[in-house]
Design a protein around this motif. Structure first.
Motif, short mmCIF file in Angstrom:
data_model
loop_
_atom_site.label_atom_id
_atom_site.label_comp_id
_atom_site.label_asym_id
_atom_site.label_seq_id
_atom_site.Cartn_x
_atom_site.Cartn_y
_atom_site.Cartn_z
N GLY A 178 0.82 -1.20 0.00
CA GLY A 178 0.00 0.00 0.00
C GLY A 178 0.86 1.25 0.00
O GLY A 178 1.66 1.45 0.92
N ASN A 179 0.69 2.08 -1.01
CA ASN A 179 1.38 3.37 -1.05
C ASN A 179 0.47 4.42 -0.43
O ASN A 179 -0.71 4.54 -0.80
CB ASN A 179 1.74 3.74 -2.49
N LEU A 180 1.00 5.17 0.52
CA LEU A 180 0.19 6.14 1.27
C LEU A 180 -0.13 7.33 0.37
O LEU A 180 0.77 8.04 -0.09
CB LEU A 180 0.96 6.59 2.51
N ILE A 181 -1.43 7.56 0.13
CA ILE A 181 -1.85 8.66 -0.73
C ILE A 181 -2.62 9.73 0.03
O ILE A 181 -2.78 10.85 -0.46
CB ILE A 181 -2.72 8.14 -1.89
N ASN A 182 -3.07 9.38 1.25
CA ASN A 182 -3.87 10.34 2.02
C ASN A 182 -3.49 10.23 3.50
O ASN A 182 -4.22 9.65 4.30
CB ASN A 182 -5.36 10.05 1.82
N PRO A 183 -2.32 10.77 3.90
CA PRO A 183 -1.91 10.66 5.29
C PRO A 183 -2.79 11.51 6.20
O PRO A 183 -3.34 12.53 5.79
CB PRO A 183 -0.47 11.19 5.27
N VAL A 184 -2.91 11.09 7.45
CA VAL A 184 -3.65 11.84 8.46
C VAL A 184 -2.74 12.07 9.66
O VAL A 184 -1.80 11.30 9.92
CB VAL A 184 -4.93 11.10 8.90
N ASP A 185 -3.01 13.12 10.40
CA ASP A 185 -2.14 13.51 11.51
C ASP A 185 -2.03 12.43 12.58
O ASP A 185 -0.97 12.25 13.18
CB ASP A 185 -2.64 14.81 12.15
N SER A 186 -3.10 11.71 12.82
CA SER A 186 -3.11 10.70 13.87
C SER A 186 -2.29 9.47 13.50
O SER A 186 -1.94 8.67 14.37
CB SER A 186 -4.53 10.27 14.18
N LYS A 187 -2.04 9.31 12.20
CA LYS A 187 -1.33 8.15 11.66
C LYS A 187 -2.10 6.84 11.88
O LYS A 187 -1.54 5.75 11.78
CB LYS A 187 0.09 8.02 12.23
N GLU A 188 -3.38 6.93 12.19
CA GLU A 188 -4.23 5.75 12.35
C GLU A 188 -4.96 5.47 11.05
O GLU A 188 -5.56 6.38 10.46
CB GLU A 188 -5.24 5.94 13.48
N TYR A 189 -4.92 4.21 10.63
CA TYR A 189 -5.49 3.85 9.34
C TYR A 189 -6.28 2.55 9.45
O TYR A 189 -5.93 1.66 10.23
CB TYR A 189 -4.39 3.70 8.29
N ILE A 190 -7.33 2.49 8.63
CA ILE A 190 -8.15 1.28 8.54
C ILE A 190 -8.03 0.71 7.13
O ILE A 190 -8.20 1.43 6.15
CB ILE A 190 -9.62 1.57 8.89
N ILE A 191 -7.73 -0.56 7.06
CA ILE A 191 -7.70 -1.28 5.79
C ILE A 191 -8.81 -2.31 5.84
O ILE A 191 -8.87 -3.12 6.78
CB ILE A 191 -6.34 -1.94 5.53
#
Length: 701
Positions: A685-698
């Motif tokens: 997965g290439n990160l295209i939409n980073p968020v400040d919290s660095k928390e991500y759901i796949i």
């Protein structure tokens, strides 16, 4: 064997007598009224215990030895024995294992490359793999006044009980702890646990996880020694600092090693600088501190300098605390008197000068020479205790980040109550022999020293292409400091980028890497096998490094098995046992080949001479296995797994970047990552939409 206590009557112990109420799992403190000539370990009735001499007067002989106690060992298949491979020269950086099938092999050992000499005494630790497959660990103990080590002669193993001094002592002496287990890591841990329960020892040592790990060593650093040696001065260090500041490599600290001290003919004049080399003192150097170089460190010699403290020193405030010594009969010098007050005065002066000069880090070297410098005085072991304790207290009270060096000798190790770091090997060099020795030393020493310390694998050259990647991966696996000694102006960062985040923080382990059981009990130089070590990472990921160090330079074929995964739990503190294999299995990711597979049968591969392989074992949960950032060696440490079920996985990245994961037939999707199918269930997965919290759901598509 001779007993140097004049007791009048020799005492032969045929078996260790225990109360009938003991079960095999209980411990025993076996007390002796008199020093035994022989102890028979064949008939231990408990799986762990302490052997202790009851309080009494003990008098050393002319060599400072109180007694030599013969140990009758149980039958065993294989043994590993740790001793300094140099009798005198920097012995505290030269503790390493010898493998043996019979004590006669140790007794008759002759120098074999890549080792440096044939010394086999002053043994610090031993483990036997018994005929039933269980492991028996034996740890000689050092208390405030008495040091115990193994020695080998007459085809027998002995405990040498000594002060290396002249005074009679009236003390109780715990001299060996032992523990037996099916799990070698547990046996080694238990001998330390037993030592920490003894009144004579418990105030002097502590578990690794109970110590504060120095903040600076969480980041990439640089040291002057290997490149510049003694040829440093103000101009050279200022240029190095300037080059480090302008470098894209995220160095965060600099350590100024030997070559600056105020001395005459190798005897210390003061803790200040050689004015010819550093005419303006440390002020211009300390002025270089900024957000890039946050910390500066300095090298110190435990005994003042190589020739001790000069008789013509410039420290009148210390004069009342110093005493003349001449243990080798060649040249007189000063050492701190053997007293708590003198030790505190000396190490206060050393550390106060360090702190007031602006330094944050202190590396204190040549600790193992201290007992030799006091040999023939009242009690050399007591001198080591006072000196190490004073250094520990003074570095702690002044907030100095402390690295022990040339300190693996048990007389020093048993007095490191607060310090969390110790050098694991001899100095790094680019020669093949030194490469082999340092790798084996560092990881094999972690097996016995890693319970009380993190191990420092020393600086290395990133520009020495032949071994740079191996050196980088080995240091990542160690969990300890990582620092270079290349000339800072032009450093190739190819092998460095996978070690750290952008701010220089090291992507590290949860515990020091140690040999897998099969590697622990085989000679990596001669047995035509790969040397394999394992370390635990976050998220129950295990990292395994395999390397071929055989002296015949031939290829070896080796394998990683599902059973290896459990051993990642062996060094974690607090200890909670070996890891359980996940219900859904384990995914093996081959870092160099960039391939992944569910680990069912052995994963076999071939290693050329001095080549390594890095493998990550990732737990499979709900059909997902998160590998982490593929651009870091220890990818499993680059994220935190927050939640997972059959439909989705929720993670928090330590630092944003691309993500590697595996699925059991799922197609992953995310509003933050764009996924590419790499085949065999592997997705990047290439990160295209980073968020400040660095928390991500796949999620599952």
């Amino acid at each position: 064997m001779r007993n140097y206590l004049k007791l009048g009557v020799s005492f032969l112990l045929v078996m260790l007598v225990v109360a009938c109420s003991y079960s095999p799992s209980e411990k025993e403190v076996k007390d002796y009224e008199n020093i035994p000539e022989t102890i028979n370990l064949n008939q231990l009735n408990t799986t762990k215990g302490i052997l202790r001499l009851n309080k009494q007067e003990v008098t050393p002989n002319a060599e400072g030895i109180i007694a030599e106690i013969k140990l009758e060992l149980p039958k065993f298949k294989k043994g590993i024995y740790y001793r300094p491979f140099s009798e005198k020269l920097a012995a505290g950086n030269r503790v390493e294992p010898l493998w043996f099938d019979d004590i006669s092999e140790l007794n008759n050992y002759k120098h074999q490359k890549p080792r440096m000499d044939s010394h086999v005494n002053l043994g610090a630790f031993m483990m036997l793999q018994q005929e039933n497959g269980e492991y028996l660990a034996l740890l000689p103990l050092t208390s405030n006044r008495i040091g115990n080590t193994f020695s080998v002669h007459n085809n027998n193993m002995y405990i040498t009980m000594a002060t290396y001094g002249t005074a009679t002592e009236n003390v109780s002496v715990p001299f060996v702890s032992y523990a037996q287990s099916k799990n070698p890591y547990e046996a080694a841990r238990q001998v330390w646990e037993l030592a920490m329960q003894m009144d004579e020892i418990k105030e002097n040592i502590n578990w690794r996880e109970q110590k504060e790990y120095p903040e600076a060593y969480n980041y990439l650093g640089w040291c002057s020694w290997e490149h510049y040696k003694h040829k440093i001065n103000e101009e050279i260090i200022l240029k190095a600092a300037k080059d480090i500041k302008t470098s894209s490599i995220p160095f965060r600290w600099m350590l100024i090693d030997d070559g600056y001290l105020d001395h005459k003919q190798n005897a210390l004049l003061s803790f200040g600088v050689d004015k010819k080399k550093f005419p303006n003192g440390w002020e211009p150097i300390m002025a270089q501190k900024d957000e890039k170089i946050k910390w500066f460190g300095i090298w110190r010699h435990f005994n003042g300098y190589f020739g001790g403290v000069s008789l013509n020193h410039h420290m009148p405030q210390l004069q009342d605390y110093l005493i003349e010594r001449n243990p080798r009969g060649k040249r007189k010098f000063y050492m701190p008197k053997i007293s708590e007050e003198a030790a505190n005065a000396f190490y206060h002066e050393m550390t106060e000068h360090t702190k007031k000069s602006g330094f944050d880090i202190i590396k204190v070297d040549f600790q193992s020479d201290n007992f030799r410098n006091n040999t023939g005085a009242s009690n050399a072991i007591l001198g080591v205790h006072y000196n190490n304790t004073a250094l520990e207290e003074n570095t702690k009270s002044k907030g100095l980040m402390f690295l022990n060096c040339i300190a693996q000798q048990s007389f020093n190790v048993f007095n490191h109550r607060y310090s969390a770091l110790i050098r694991g090997s001899v100095d790094y060099k680019t020669t093949k022999d030194r490469l082999d020795v340092t790798l084996v030393q560092n990881f094999a020493n972690a097996f016995w020293l890693g319970h009380t310390h993190w191990l420092d694998q020393d600086m290395f050259f990133a520009n020495f292409k032949e071994t740079a990647q191996l050196m980088a991966v080995a240091r990542a696996m160690s969990g300890g400091p990582i620092y270079l000694s290349d000339e800072p102006e032009n450093i190739d960062d190819t092998v460095l980028k996978p070690l750290t985040y952008k701010d220089g923080r090291i992507v590290g382990t949860l515990a020091p890497a140690v040999p897998l059981p099969e590697s622990l009990m085989q000679d990596p130089y001669a047995d035509d096998k790969a040397f394999k070590v394992i370390a635990p990472l976050q998220n129950k990921t295990a990292a395994i490094m395999a390397v071929n160090l055989n002296q015949n330079d031939k290829e070896v074929t080796t394998q990683v098995s599902l059973k290896d995964y459990a051993f990642a739990g062996g060094m974690i503190q607090p200890y909670k046992g070996l890891w359980q294999t996940p219900k859904e299995g384990v995914l093996l990711y081959d870092y160099y080949n960039k391939t992944a597979q569910v680990l069912k049968d052995d994963y076999s591969f071939t290693l050329a001479s001095r080549k390594e392989r890095l493998l990550l074992l990732n737990p499979i949960k709900e059909g997902w296995a998160v590998i982490g950032r593929p651009d870091k060696y220890l990818s499993g440490a680059t994220y935190e797994l927050l939640n997972v079920d059959e439909q989705y996985v929720n993670i928090k990245m330590i630092e944003d970047g691309s993500l590697l994961l595996w699925t059991n037939g799922k197609i992953p999707t995310s509003e933050n990552f764009e996924f590419t199918d790499l085949g065999n269930g592997l997705w990047q997965g290439n990160l295209i939409n980073p968020v400040d919290s660095k928390e991500y759901i796949i999620s599952k598509k």
